[in-house]
Design an enzyme around this catalytic site. Structure first.
Site, PDB file in Angstrom:
ATOM      1  CD  GLU A 141      -2.846  -1.170   2.504  1.00  0.00           C
ATOM      2  OE1 GLU A 141      -2.847  -0.284   3.161  1.00  0.00           O
ATOM      3  OE2 GLU A 141      -3.542  -1.945   2.660  1.00  0.00           O
ATOM      4  CD  GLU A 208      -9.575  -0.878  -0.310  1.00  0.00           C
ATOM      5  OE1 GLU A 208      -8.558  -1.360  -0.401  1.00  0.00           O
ATOM      6  OE2 GLU A 208     -10.503  -1.200   0.629  1.00  0.00           O
TER       7      GLU A 208
HETATM    8  N1  LIG Z   1     -14.061  -8.403   4.367  1.00  0.00           N
HETATM    9  C1  LIG Z   1     -13.320  -7.401   3.869  1.00  0.00           C
HETATM   10  N2  LIG Z   1     -13.677  -6.851   2.736  1.00  0.00           N
HETATM   11  C2  LIG Z   1     -12.925  -5.698   2.297  1.00  0.00           C
HETATM   12  O1  LIG Z   1     -13.222  -4.972   1.286  1.00  0.00           O
HETATM   13  C3  LIG Z   1     -11.884  -5.361   3.004  1.00  0.00           C
HETATM   14  C4  LIG Z   1     -11.498  -5.838   4.321  1.00  0.00           C
HETATM   15  N3  LIG Z   1     -12.429  -7.058   4.576  1.00  0.00           N
HETATM   16  N4  LIG Z   1     -10.663  -5.854   5.001  1.00  0.00           N
HETATM   17  C5  LIG Z   1      -9.373  -4.732   4.581  1.00  0.00           C
HETATM   18  C6  LIG Z   1     -10.099  -3.669   4.026  1.00  0.00           C
HETATM   19  C7  LIG Z   1     -10.886  -2.868   4.463  1.00  0.00           C
HETATM   20  N5  LIG Z   1     -12.140  -2.643   3.762  1.00  0.00           N
HETATM   21  C8  LIG Z   1     -12.998  -1.692   3.921  1.00  0.00           C
HETATM   22  C9  LIG Z   1     -13.740  -1.963   5.532  1.00  0.00           C
HETATM   23  C10 LIG Z   1     -14.908  -1.133   5.707  1.00  0.00           C
HETATM   24  C11 LIG Z   1     -15.406  -0.433   4.819  1.00  0.00           C
HETATM   25  C12 LIG Z   1     -16.677   0.385   4.953  1.00  0.00           C
HETATM   26  O2  LIG Z   1     -17.208   0.149   6.199  1.00  0.00           O
HETATM   27  N6  LIG Z   1     -17.377   1.115   4.096  1.00  0.00           N
HETATM   28  C13 LIG Z   1     -18.439   1.911   4.346  1.00  0.00           C
HETATM   29  C14 LIG Z   1     -18.207   3.243   4.348  1.00  0.00           C
HETATM   30  C15 LIG Z   1     -17.597   3.808   5.880  1.00  0.00           C
HETATM   31  C16 LIG Z   1     -17.361   5.111   6.008  1.00  0.00           C
HETATM   32  O3  LIG Z   1     -17.961   6.028   5.195  1.00  0.00           O
HETATM   33  O4  LIG Z   1     -16.670   5.676   6.896  1.00  0.00           O
HETATM   34  C17 LIG Z   1     -19.408   1.632   3.201  1.00  0.00           C
HETATM   35  O5  LIG Z   1     -20.576   1.526   3.532  1.00  0.00           O
HETATM   36  O6  LIG Z   1     -18.886   1.505   2.171  1.00  0.00           O
HETATM   37  C18 LIG Z   1     -14.818  -0.226   3.437  1.00  0.00           C
HETATM   38  C19 LIG Z   1     -13.865  -0.946   3.078  1.00  0.00           C
HETATM   39  C20 LIG Z   1     -11.904  -2.855   2.284  1.00  0.00           C
HETATM   40  N7  LIG Z   1     -10.959  -4.071   2.866  1.00  0.00           N
HETATM   41  C1  LIG Z   2      -9.177  -5.350  -1.029  1.00  0.00           C
HETATM   42  C2  LIG Z   2      -8.016  -6.017  -1.399  1.00  0.00           C
HETATM   43  C3  LIG Z   2      -7.719  -5.063  -2.620  1.00  0.00           C
HETATM   44  C4  LIG Z   2      -6.709  -6.141  -0.242  1.00  0.00           C
HETATM   45  O1  LIG Z   2      -5.886  -5.299  -0.366  1.00  0.00           O
HETATM   46  C5  LIG Z   2      -7.070  -7.348   0.644  1.00  0.00           C
HETATM   47  O2  LIG Z   2      -8.011  -8.007   0.430  1.00  0.00           O
HETATM   48  O3  LIG Z   2      -6.479  -7.203   1.651  1.00  0.00           O
HETATM   49 MG   LIG Z   3      -4.909  -5.867   1.494  1.00  0.00          MG
END
Ligand SMILES: Nc1nc(=O)c2c([nH]1)NC[C@@H]1CN(c3ccc(C(=O)N[C@@H](CCC(=O)O)C(=O)O)cc3)CN21
Ligand SMILES: CC(C)C(=O)C(=O)O
Ligand SMILES: [Mg+2]
Length: 293
Positions: A141, A208
């Site tokens: 990253e 992302e």
């Molecule tokens: N199961 C999982 N899926 C993922 O896509 C993921 C992971 N774990 N772990 C590492 C990162 C963390 N990621 C994440 C984790 C949480 C949100 C999330 O909660 N997004 C909210 C908005 C949050 C905000 O605005 O503060 C959403 O509804 O999209 C997004 C990406 C993407 N990656």
């Molecule tokens: C969401 C992807 C791009 C990642 O970095 C992960 O799975 O850890």
């Molecule tokens: Mg990752």
């Protein structure tokens, strides 16, 4: 020949069920062509995460790339973020995924703390990941700040997959997982990050959690494939966390589409088993060793 020995990290548990060669870094680079003032990919690239041998076997025939993501911290280990993920975890799961794949290019995430201090630290960690897993590339990253490290690794034979925009390992600095690039200044910064890692030799980049307009601008600007997660259809490919798209993980971001409800289906199967054990309807004579009549 289907004989094999299990004496190295990279030997396969099973022979390949699908014909064709494994995707390579040079082949992937060749997927994107210059077209006037932009770069284009003919067909979007398909990428999913895998953490285990068996999941890799199931996903591999359908995917161009597999990522052993540090998201395994949340998905496999129940950790609150990817920050506590260790080299030991990434190496163990990386080796398992390589053993279960034949077709897809396997990239392994470098865990937080294993590469940021210096290019030398990054090389030592990345070399260990490649030796212990047999993966084709590592992912890390960061943008401009990591560009010297990206160059250091690629010049020494380690293909680097970059990751810009929402970088989850920086959650403590970013203050959450909200989409990036909403302001013009932030969008310009992320475009600069993508350019910097591409110039430094990264062979692909994950975008992302960025606005569609920014994803489009980056995808046109850089000569390497952009793989989006929550980054619109403008990217050269897409990635999701497999457990999210299968409906196996409870909390999923907005950008996830659920293609199945495996949690629901597992719950039903296990409830049926529990009921049959309690009512003594499992096991039956089919599952019982008895003297032949
Ligand atoms: N199961 C999982 N899926 C993922 O896509 C993921 C992971 N774990 N772990 C590492 C990162 C963390 N990621 C994440 C984790 C949480 C949100 C999330 O909660 N997004 C909210 C908005 C949050 C905000 O605005 O503060 C959403 O509804 O999209 C997004 C990406 C993407 N990656
Ligand atoms: C969401 C992807 C791009 C990642 O970095 C992960 O799975 O850890
Ligand atoms: Mg990752």
């Amino acid at each position: 020949m289907s004989t094999y020995t299990l004496d190295t990290a990279t030997s396969r548990a099973t022979p390949s069920p699908v014909p064709g060669k494994r995707m390579t870094v040079p082949a992937l680079k060749g997927r994107k062509k210059a077209d006037g003032d932009r770069f284009v990919t003919e067909q979007p690239l398909v990428m999913l995460t895998a953490y285990t041998m068996r999941n890799a076997q199931l996903l591999d025939p359908h995917c161009d790339l597999l990522l052993v993501g540090d998201s395994l911290g949340q998905v496999i280990y129940g950790l609150p973020s990817t920050v506590p993920v260790t080299m030991e975890m990434m190496c163990a799961h990386g080796a398992a995924v390589v053993r279960g794949s034949w077709h897809a290019l396997v990239a392994v995430d470098m865990p937080f703390g294993s590469y940021e201090a210096s290019p030398e630290q990054a090389f030592a960690s990345a070399a260990r990941v490649m030796k212990e897993t047999g993966c084709a590339a590592v992912k890390l990253e960061g943008g401009e700040a990591m560009a010297p490290t990206v160059r250091f690794l690629t010049e020494r034979g380690i293909p680097v997959f970059a990751h810009v925009g929402l970088t989850p390992q920086a959650v403590n600095a970013l203050g959450g997982y909200g989409a990036r690039g909403r302001s013009e200044a932030e969008a310009a910064k992320i475009l600069g990050d993508a350019r910097a890692v591409a110039d430094a030799g990264a062979f692909a980049v994950v975008l992302e959690g960025v606005m569609e307009s920014l994803a489009e601008e980056i995808t046109r600007a850089v000569p390497i494939p952009t793989i989006g997660i929550g980054a619109s259809p403008q990217c050269d490919g897409q990635i999701l966390v497999t457990e999210d798209m299968l409906g196996l993980f409870e909390r999923t971001p907005r950008f996830v589409k659920r293609y199945d409800d495996l949690a629901g289906r597992i719950g039903e199967a296990v409830a049926t088993y529990a009921d049959e054990v309690r009512t003594r309807s499992f096991p039956t004579s089919d599952q019982t060793y008895r003297p032949k009549a």
